[in-house]
Design a protein around this motif. Structure first.
Motif, PDB file in Angstrom:
ATOM      1  N   HIS A   9       0.815  -1.216   0.000  1.00 59.58           N
ATOM      2  CA  HIS A   9       0.000   0.000   0.000  1.00 59.58           C
ATOM      3  C   HIS A   9       0.848   1.264   0.000  1.00 59.58           C
ATOM      4  O   HIS A   9       0.683   2.135  -0.839  1.00 59.58           O
ATOM      5  CB  HIS A   9      -0.949   0.001   1.204  1.00 59.58           C
ATOM      6  CG  HIS A   9      -1.891   1.158   1.185  1.00 59.58           C
ATOM      7  ND1 HIS A   9      -1.555   2.402   1.664  1.00 59.58           N
ATOM      8  CD2 HIS A   9      -3.155   1.263   0.717  1.00 59.58           C
ATOM      9  CE1 HIS A   9      -2.577   3.226   1.504  1.00 59.58           C
ATOM     10  NE2 HIS A   9      -3.562   2.538   0.930  1.00 59.58           N
ATOM     11  N   GLY A  10       1.739   1.393   0.981  1.00 58.59           N
ATOM     12  CA  GLY A  10       2.502   2.621   1.164  1.00 58.59           C
ATOM     13  C   GLY A  10       1.962   3.394   2.353  1.00 58.59           C
ATOM     14  O   GLY A  10       0.810   3.207   2.768  1.00 58.59           O
ATOM     15  N   ALA A  11       2.809   4.265   2.906  1.00 56.81           N
ATOM     16  CA  ALA A  11       2.428   5.070   4.073  1.00 56.81           C
ATOM     17  C   ALA A  11       3.309   6.305   4.129  1.00 56.81           C
ATOM     18  O   ALA A  11       4.362   6.359   3.493  1.00 56.81           O
ATOM     19  CB  ALA A  11       2.572   4.254   5.356  1.00 56.81           C
ATOM     20  N   ARG A  12       2.902   7.266   4.917  1.00 57.73           N
ATOM     21  CA  ARG A  12       3.710   8.482   5.078  1.00 57.73           C
ATOM     22  C   ARG A  12       4.973   8.223   5.886  1.00 57.73           C
ATOM     23  O   ARG A  12       5.991   8.854   5.663  1.00 57.73           O
ATOM     24  CB  ARG A  12       2.878   9.569   5.739  1.00 57.73           C
ATOM     25  CG  ARG A  12       1.855  10.163   4.815  1.00 57.73           C
ATOM     26  CD  ARG A  12       1.043  11.288   5.483  1.00 57.73           C
ATOM     27  NE  ARG A  12       0.089  11.823   4.542  1.00 57.73           N
ATOM     28  CZ  ARG A  12      -1.101  11.283   4.287  1.00 57.73           C
ATOM     29  NH1 ARG A  12      -1.481  10.201   4.924  1.00 57.73           N
ATOM     30  NH2 ARG A  12      -1.909  11.836   3.404  1.00 57.73           N
ATOM     31  N   ASP A  13       4.891   7.309   6.833  1.00 56.84           N
ATOM     32  CA  ASP A  13       6.025   7.001   7.709  1.00 56.84           C
ATOM     33  C   ASP A  13       6.944   5.994   7.025  1.00 56.84           C
ATOM     34  O   ASP A  13       6.538   4.857   6.776  1.00 56.84           O
ATOM     35  CB  ASP A  13       5.496   6.425   9.023  1.00 56.84           C
ATOM     36  CG  ASP A  13       6.592   6.106  10.023  1.00 56.84           C
ATOM     37  OD1 ASP A  13       7.789   6.268   9.699  1.00 56.84           O
ATOM     38  OD2 ASP A  13       6.245   5.706  11.143  1.00 56.84           O
ATOM     39  N   PRO A  14       8.180   6.374   6.733  1.00 57.96           N
ATOM     40  CA  PRO A  14       9.095   5.446   6.054  1.00 57.96           C
ATOM     41  C   PRO A  14       9.328   4.140   6.827  1.00 57.96           C
ATOM     42  O   PRO A  14       9.594   3.105   6.214  1.00 57.96           O
ATOM     43  CB  PRO A  14      10.400   6.234   5.932  1.00 57.96           C
ATOM     44  CG  PRO A  14      10.024   7.662   6.116  1.00 57.96           C
ATOM     45  CD  PRO A  14       8.778   7.682   6.963  1.00 57.96           C
ATOM     46  N   ALA A  15       9.200   4.172   8.143  1.00 58.64           N
ATOM     47  CA  ALA A  15       9.408   2.960   8.945  1.00 58.64           C
ATOM     48  C   ALA A  15       8.349   1.901   8.640  1.00 58.64           C
ATOM     49  O   ALA A  15       8.582   0.707   8.852  1.00 58.64           O
ATOM     50  CB  ALA A  15       9.388   3.302  10.439  1.00 58.64           C
ATOM     51  N   TRP A  16       7.196   2.312   8.140  1.00 56.89           N
ATOM     52  CA  TRP A  16       6.128   1.379   7.802  1.00 56.89           C
ATOM     53  C   TRP A  16       6.610   0.346   6.791  1.00 56.89           C
ATOM     54  O   TRP A  16       6.162  -0.799   6.794  1.00 56.89           O
ATOM     55  CB  TRP A  16       4.926   2.159   7.244  1.00 56.89           C
ATOM     56  CG  TRP A  16       3.817   1.307   6.764  1.00 56.89           C
ATOM     57  CD1 TRP A  16       2.742   0.855   7.484  1.00 56.89           C
ATOM     58  CD2 TRP A  16       3.644   0.767   5.446  1.00 56.89           C
ATOM     59  NE1 TRP A  16       1.931   0.083   6.689  1.00 56.89           N
ATOM     60  CE2 TRP A  16       2.468   0.017   5.428  1.00 56.89           C
ATOM     61  CE3 TRP A  16       4.391   0.855   4.272  1.00 56.89           C
ATOM     62  CZ2 TRP A  16       2.007  -0.650   4.306  1.00 56.89           C
ATOM     63  CZ3 TRP A  16       3.945   0.200   3.143  1.00 56.89           C
ATOM     64  CH2 TRP A  16       2.751  -0.544   3.171  1.00 56.89           C
ATOM     65  N   ALA A  17       7.508   0.730   5.903  1.00 56.51           N
ATOM     66  CA  ALA A  17       7.968  -0.159   4.833  1.00 56.51           C
ATOM     67  C   ALA A  17       8.941  -1.229   5.312  1.00 56.51           C
ATOM     68  O   ALA A  17       9.210  -2.190   4.570  1.00 56.51           O
ATOM     69  CB  ALA A  17       8.617   0.655   3.715  1.00 56.51           C
ATOM     70  N   ALA A  18       9.470  -1.114   6.515  1.00 56.23           N
ATOM     71  CA  ALA A  18      10.510  -2.041   6.987  1.00 56.23           C
ATOM     72  C   ALA A  18      10.120  -3.517   6.878  1.00 56.23           C
ATOM     73  O   ALA A  18      10.923  -4.323   6.396  1.00 56.23           O
ATOM     74  CB  ALA A  18      10.930  -1.684   8.412  1.00 56.23           C
ATOM     75  N   PRO A  19       8.917  -3.932   7.278  1.00 57.58           N
ATOM     76  CA  PRO A  19       8.583  -5.356   7.140  1.00 57.58           C
ATOM     77  C   PRO A  19       8.566  -5.826   5.681  1.00 57.58           C
ATOM     78  O   PRO A  19       8.973  -6.936   5.376  1.00 57.58           O
ATOM     79  CB  PRO A  19       7.191  -5.476   7.765  1.00 57.58           C
ATOM     80  CG  PRO A  19       7.044  -4.290   8.645  1.00 57.58           C
ATOM     81  CD  PRO A  19       7.863  -3.206   8.007  1.00 57.58           C
ATOM     82  N   PHE A  20       8.127  -4.964   4.789  1.00 56.80           N
ATOM     83  CA  PHE A  20       8.072  -5.335   3.374  1.00 56.80           C
ATOM     84  C   PHE A  20       9.482  -5.414   2.785  1.00 56.80           C
ATOM     85  O   PHE A  20       9.776  -6.300   1.981  1.00 56.80           O
ATOM     86  CB  PHE A  20       7.194  -4.352   2.602  1.00 56.80           C
ATOM     87  CG  PHE A  20       5.801  -4.296   3.153  1.00 56.80           C
ATOM     88  CD1 PHE A  20       4.876  -5.290   2.860  1.00 56.80           C
ATOM     89  CD2 PHE A  20       5.415  -3.291   4.014  1.00 56.80           C
ATOM     90  CE1 PHE A  20       3.601  -5.277   3.389  1.00 56.80           C
ATOM     91  CE2 PHE A  20       4.141  -3.256   4.562  1.00 56.80           C
ATOM     92  CZ  PHE A  20       3.238  -4.255   4.239  1.00 56.80           C
ATOM     93  N   GLN A  21      10.332  -4.499   3.207  1.00 56.95           N
ATOM     94  CA  GLN A  21      11.731  -4.556   2.782  1.00 56.95           C
ATOM     95  C   GLN A  21      12.400  -5.817   3.316  1.00 56.95           C
ATOM     96  O   GLN A  21      13.201  -6.448   2.611  1.00 56.95           O
ATOM     97  CB  GLN A  21      12.465  -3.291   3.249  1.00 56.95           C
ATOM     98  CG  GLN A  21      11.962  -2.045   2.562  1.00 56.95           C
ATOM     99  CD  GLN A  21      12.380  -0.767   3.266  1.00 56.95           C
ATOM    100  OE1 GLN A  21      12.779  -0.772   4.446  1.00 56.95           O
ATOM    101  NE2 GLN A  21      12.272   0.358   2.567  1.00 56.95           N
TER     102      GLN A  21
END
Length: 141
Positions: A9-21
């Protein structure tokens, strides 16, 4: 050559992407020969067009797209299919195969249920839940 596009999906908080990365990194470790791209629907980059273009640029002619959503939300049902159709139009010599949302896979459901049981089993709750000192956010075990 096959490629894999993980689409979140994506989010404003860059930390949100950590699990996907972390998922993308784990997949790359397990399948080092497989080109993998991670893309986002909104608020983050790269978008699906850019990520798919990168896979095509390295020679992928078959790209499997896995929506990294827990369920077939409005985004997965309504927004993702037209994006995939646009990729097909932009790259007519490439097969883009769209999978169901990852969260609907039985193995993911079992893994999340197991992780939930592990989490609650490892937590000792206070004896008096009405004590004002009782935390409402529990620390990670």
């Amino acid at each position: 050559m096959d490629g894999l596009l993980l689409f979140a999906h994506g989010a404003r908080d860059p930390a949100w992407a950590a699990p996907f990365q972390a998922i993308a990194a784990e997949l790359q470790t397990r399948r080092p020969e497989l080109p993998i791209a991670l893309a986002y629907l909104e608020l983050m980059t790269p978008d699906i067009t850019t990520a798919a273009g990168a896979l095509v640029a390295v020679g992928c002619t078959r790209v499997q797209i896995v929506p990294m959503f827990l369920g077939a939300s409005g985004h997965v049902r309504r927004d993702v299919p037209p994006l995939v159709e646009a990729l097909r139009a932009q790259h007519p010599r490439v097969l883009f195969a769209l999978h169901d949302a990852i969260g609907e896979q039985p193995s993911v459901i079992r893994a999340m249920a197991g992780a939930t049981l592990d989490l609650i089993s490892a937590t000792t709750l206070p004896a008096n839940p009405l004590d004002p000192a009782t935390p409402t956010v529990l620390p990670q075990p």
